[in-house]
Scaffold this motif. Sequence first.
Motif, PDB file in Angstrom:
ATOM      1  N   GLN A 217      16.378 -13.721  10.306  1.00 54.23           N
ATOM      2  CA  GLN A 217      17.688 -13.168  10.641  1.00 54.23           C
ATOM      3  C   GLN A 217      17.621 -12.307  11.910  1.00 54.23           C
ATOM      4  OE1 GLN A 217      18.995 -11.258   7.004  1.00 54.23           O
ATOM      5  NE2 GLN A 217      19.602 -13.223   6.116  1.00 54.23           N
ATOM      6  N   GLY A 218      16.907 -12.811  12.910  1.00 54.24           N
ATOM      7  CA  GLY A 218      16.833 -12.154  14.204  1.00 54.24           C
ATOM      8  C   GLY A 218      15.846 -11.005  14.309  1.00 54.24           C
ATOM      9  N   ARG A 219      15.204 -10.663  13.209  1.00 54.58           N
ATOM     10  CA  ARG A 219      14.239  -9.561  13.245  1.00 54.58           C
ATOM     11  C   ARG A 219      12.827 -10.088  13.035  1.00 54.58           C
ATOM     12  NH1 ARG A 219      16.138  -4.791   9.377  1.00 54.58           N
ATOM     13  NH2 ARG A 219      16.070  -6.439   7.837  1.00 54.58           N
ATOM     14  N   PRO A 220      11.857  -9.501  13.766  1.00 51.20           N
ATOM     15  CA  PRO A 220      10.482  -9.936  13.563  1.00 51.20           C
ATOM     16  C   PRO A 220       9.917  -9.443  12.234  1.00 51.20           C
ATOM     17  CG  PRO A 220      10.617  -8.311  15.343  1.00 51.20           C
ATOM     18  CD  PRO A 220      11.996  -8.548  14.846  1.00 51.20           C
ATOM     19  N   VAL A 221       9.173 -10.311  11.592  1.00 49.92           N
ATOM     20  CA  VAL A 221       8.395  -9.959  10.404  1.00 49.92           C
ATOM     21  C   VAL A 221       6.944 -10.020  10.877  1.00 49.92           C
ATOM     22  CG1 VAL A 221       7.774 -10.580   8.046  1.00 49.92           C
ATOM     23  CG2 VAL A 221      10.117 -10.979   8.862  1.00 49.92           C
ATOM     24  N   LEU A 222       6.303  -8.852  10.919  1.00 52.02           N
ATOM     25  CA  LEU A 222       4.967  -8.745  11.500  1.00 52.02           C
ATOM     26  C   LEU A 222       3.908  -8.495  10.446  1.00 52.02           C
ATOM     27  CD1 LEU A 222       5.703  -6.359  14.529  1.00 52.02           C
ATOM     28  CD2 LEU A 222       5.817  -8.855  14.465  1.00 52.02           C
ATOM     29  N   GLY A 223       2.745  -9.097  10.685  1.00 50.11           N
ATOM     30  CA  GLY A 223       1.545  -8.778   9.933  1.00 50.11           C
ATOM     31  C   GLY A 223       0.571  -8.150  10.916  1.00 50.11           C
ATOM     32  N   PHE A 224      -0.082  -7.068  10.516  1.00 50.56           N
ATOM     33  CA  PHE A 224      -1.027  -6.369  11.385  1.00 50.56           C
ATOM     34  C   PHE A 224      -2.434  -6.483  10.834  1.00 50.56           C
ATOM     35  CE2 PHE A 224       2.929  -3.824  12.022  1.00 50.56           C
ATOM     36  CZ  PHE A 224       3.083  -4.040  13.387  1.00 50.56           C
ATOM     37  N   GLU A 225      -3.415  -6.492  11.721  1.00 49.43           N
ATOM     38  CA  GLU A 225      -4.812  -6.428  11.314  1.00 49.43           C
ATOM     39  C   GLU A 225      -5.014  -5.116  10.560  1.00 49.43           C
ATOM     40  OE1 GLU A 225      -7.009  -8.815  11.708  1.00 49.43           O
ATOM     41  OE2 GLU A 225      -5.697 -10.061  12.947  1.00 49.43           O
ATOM     42  N   GLY A 226      -5.691  -5.176   9.421  1.00 48.86           N
ATOM     43  CA  GLY A 226      -5.976  -3.971   8.652  1.00 48.86           C
ATOM     44  C   GLY A 226      -4.846  -3.506   7.750  1.00 48.86           C
ATOM     45  N   VAL A 227      -3.728  -4.212   7.759  1.00 44.41           N
ATOM     46  CA  VAL A 227      -2.610  -3.897   6.865  1.00 44.41           C
ATOM     47  C   VAL A 227      -2.468  -5.113   5.952  1.00 44.41           C
ATOM     48  CG1 VAL A 227      -0.149  -3.339   6.701  1.00 44.41           C
ATOM     49  CG2 VAL A 227      -1.492  -2.484   8.642  1.00 44.41           C
ATOM     50  N   ALA A 228      -3.071  -5.019   4.754  1.00 42.99           N
ATOM     51  CA  ALA A 228      -3.202  -6.206   3.913  1.00 42.99           C
ATOM     52  C   ALA A 228      -2.399  -6.158   2.626  1.00 42.99           C
ATOM     53  CB  ALA A 228      -4.673  -6.427   3.575  1.00 42.99           C
ATOM     54  N   THR A 229      -1.937  -4.974   2.225  1.00 44.80           N
ATOM     55  CA  THR A 229      -1.239  -4.863   0.938  1.00 44.80           C
ATOM     56  C   THR A 229       0.168  -4.318   1.135  1.00 44.80           C
ATOM     57  OG1 THR A 229      -1.918  -2.582   0.523  1.00 44.80           O
ATOM     58  CG2 THR A 229      -3.462  -4.323  -0.174  1.00 44.80           C
ATOM     59  N   MET A 230       0.951  -4.455   0.080  1.00 46.59           N
ATOM     60  CA  MET A 230       2.299  -3.910   0.110  1.00 46.59           C
ATOM     61  C   MET A 230       2.247  -2.391   0.318  1.00 46.59           C
ATOM     62  SD  MET A 230       5.389  -4.030  -2.692  1.00 46.59           S
ATOM     63  CE  MET A 230       5.598  -5.786  -2.610  1.00 46.59           C
ATOM     64  N   ASP A 231       1.292  -1.717  -0.318  1.00 45.22           N
ATOM     65  CA  ASP A 231       1.156  -0.260  -0.154  1.00 45.22           C
ATOM     66  C   ASP A 231       0.863   0.099   1.300  1.00 45.22           C
ATOM     67  OD1 ASP A 231       1.678   0.219  -2.828  1.00 45.22           O
ATOM     68  OD2 ASP A 231      -0.442   0.414  -3.384  1.00 45.22           O
ATOM     69  N   ASP A 232      -0.031  -0.666   1.948  1.00 48.08           N
ATOM     70  CA  ASP A 232      -0.337  -0.434   3.369  1.00 48.08           C
ATOM     71  C   ASP A 232       0.931  -0.577   4.213  1.00 48.08           C
ATOM     72  OD1 ASP A 232      -3.033  -0.230   2.671  1.00 48.08           O
ATOM     73  OD2 ASP A 232      -3.529  -2.260   3.363  1.00 48.08           O
ATOM     74  N   ALA A 233       1.690  -1.634   3.937  1.00 44.14           N
ATOM     75  CA  ALA A 233       2.913  -1.900   4.696  1.00 44.14           C
ATOM     76  C   ALA A 233       3.966  -0.830   4.429  1.00 44.14           C
ATOM     77  CB  ALA A 233       3.458  -3.284   4.349  1.00 44.14           C
ATOM     78  N   GLU A 234       4.115  -0.412   3.179  1.00 42.33           N
ATOM     79  CA  GLU A 234       5.096   0.628   2.850  1.00 42.33           C
ATOM     80  C   GLU A 234       4.789   1.945   3.562  1.00 42.33           C
ATOM     81  OE1 GLU A 234       5.117   0.643  -1.438  1.00 42.33           O
ATOM     82  OE2 GLU A 234       6.662  -0.915  -1.517  1.00 42.33           O
ATOM     83  N   ALA A 235       3.502   2.208   3.804  1.00 41.37           N
ATOM     84  CA  ALA A 235       3.115   3.435   4.512  1.00 41.37           C
ATOM     85  C   ALA A 235       3.600   3.418   5.958  1.00 41.37           C
ATOM     86  CB  ALA A 235       1.599   3.613   4.463  1.00 41.37           C
ATOM     87  N   LEU A 236       3.927   2.240   6.497  1.00 43.46           N
ATOM     88  CA  LEU A 236       4.417   2.132   7.876  1.00 43.46           C
ATOM     89  C   LEU A 236       5.938   2.243   7.980  1.00 43.46           C
ATOM     90  CD1 LEU A 236       2.166  -0.774   9.206  1.00 43.46           C
ATOM     91  CD2 LEU A 236       2.039   1.660   9.823  1.00 43.46           C
TER      92      LEU A 236
END
Length: 184
Positions: free
Chosen positions: A67-86
Amino acid sequence: MSSSETDFRSLVLVGRVARAHGNKGQVIVNPDTDFPEERFQPGRTVFVSGAAGAPKPLAIRSVRFHQGRPVLGFEGVATMDDAEALAGAELRVPESELVALPEGAFYRHHLVGCEVKTAEGRVVGTVKAVEGPTERSTLVVDTRRGEVLIPLASEICVSVEPERRTIVIAPPEGLIELNESRRP
């Protein structure tokens, strides 16, 4: 660029993490760039604020758009908890990584802080923000009487000189007063 070479605030904002997406450490980003497809690519690095304001690099591992927004995966961010911290984090890059713009186009951060005045020399205020997409951008100008919205159109903004920190406007009659009365 190493994180010790610059302060996070000196980097250019290109997006904000909206929230985690899925359970594999991906995040949805609200882009603050007119070039999200070029800016957000696997292998590129963005910076988030680290300890004591030092920039912390994040290498982009994966990208897809939803929907026009990037969905990014980052090196070292592997879990939902890691992503939620961002969530809420600002994503920034060095200004040297910005692409050259065509004549008459400006990066938003170059316009923020510019003094806005009429062709007659009357100071209107200072650009506080730039809102909207490139083709319909609006200057948010902080005045003594509140915020005023001024379309960033060549017919109104007759001289834009970010290097001199000035924007000269020829507003249609009533534009400034109309906006002052509508803003809180």
